[in-house]
Every structure is written in C-alpha cells, then in structure tokens.
Write an enzyme that holds these catalytic residues in place. Sequence first.
Site, PDB file in Angstrom:
ATOM      1  N   LYS A  42      -3.737  26.691 -12.968  1.00  0.00           N
ATOM      2  CA  LYS A  42      -3.946  27.494 -11.760  1.00  0.00           C
ATOM      3  C   LYS A  42      -2.999  26.969 -10.692  1.00  0.00           C
ATOM      4  CE  LYS A  42      -7.572  28.622  -8.435  1.00  0.00           C
ATOM      5  NZ  LYS A  42      -8.966  28.381  -8.115  1.00  0.00           N
ATOM      6  N   CYS A  61       5.715  32.338   0.845  1.00  0.00           N
ATOM      7  CA  CYS A  61       5.662  33.546   0.030  1.00  0.00           C
ATOM      8  C   CYS A  61       4.239  33.851  -0.431  1.00  0.00           C
ATOM      9  CB  CYS A  61       6.582  33.377  -1.179  1.00  0.00           C
ATOM     10  SG  CYS A  61       6.533  34.762  -2.321  1.00  0.00           S
ATOM     11  N   CYS A  72       9.210  31.740   1.765  1.00  0.00           N
ATOM     12  CA  CYS A  72       9.536  33.164   1.728  1.00  0.00           C
ATOM     13  C   CYS A  72      11.035  33.353   1.926  1.00  0.00           C
ATOM     14  CB  CYS A  72       8.781  33.885   2.848  1.00  0.00           C
ATOM     15  SG  CYS A  72       9.211  35.617   3.004  1.00  0.00           S
ATOM     16  N   HIS A  76       9.613  40.156  -0.424  1.00  0.00           N
ATOM     17  CA  HIS A  76       8.472  41.066  -0.306  1.00  0.00           C
ATOM     18  C   HIS A  76       8.904  42.447   0.198  1.00  0.00           C
ATOM     19  CE1 HIS A  76       8.801  39.137   3.648  1.00  0.00           C
ATOM     20  NE2 HIS A  76       8.363  40.284   4.121  1.00  0.00           N
TER      21      HIS A  76
END
Length: 94
Positions: A42, A61, A72, A76
């Site tokens: 995870k 991000c 980031c 996106h």
Amino acid sequence: MASIIQGAGFSLSSFTATRPRRMAPVVRAEAINPDSNKDEPKLVLHTVDVTKLSKPVTSYCRCWKSGSFPQCDGSHVKHNEITGDNVGPLDLKK
C-alpha cells in the site's frame, strides 16, 4: 446457498427465472499507480513537516500521473481533459 433458498419454499431456478438479470457496465480498469513503489502493498504519501519545505507552496500529485511523483508536475491537466475528471494537486503551504 441454494439449499437455504430451497428451504425457504422456492428453488434457486425459479428465483433466477423470475428476476430479470441486470448487466453491469463493462469498465476497462487501468492502474492509477503504474510504477511508483510497486513492491509496497500500500503506497501512502509520507508525512511532510511543512516547516521544512524549501518553497512557500509545494504541490503533491493526487492523480498518480506525475513524472516527478510525489511532486506534482501538472500532469493532472491532461488527465482531466482526457477523462473529464477534476483532480488537482495537494498544495502544502509553509
């Protein structure tokens, strides 16, 4: 399961025959995280001490498309255009 339904006074075959079958839409699943830390069960962003950030605002991000993940890089924008999504970065302020 069939024996429980049959014990209730009707058979599984009559139950399925009287109920119309609903078909789920077919959705092509794509991994959101194609390559970052795939050996981990995870992946969670690590805790960030905002007092130690080098810039006044640091963007992380949330679309998993960034080439500089976890930071980031604006990926996106293209993701949102293609998918109709509205995801944006997590901005941390110092």
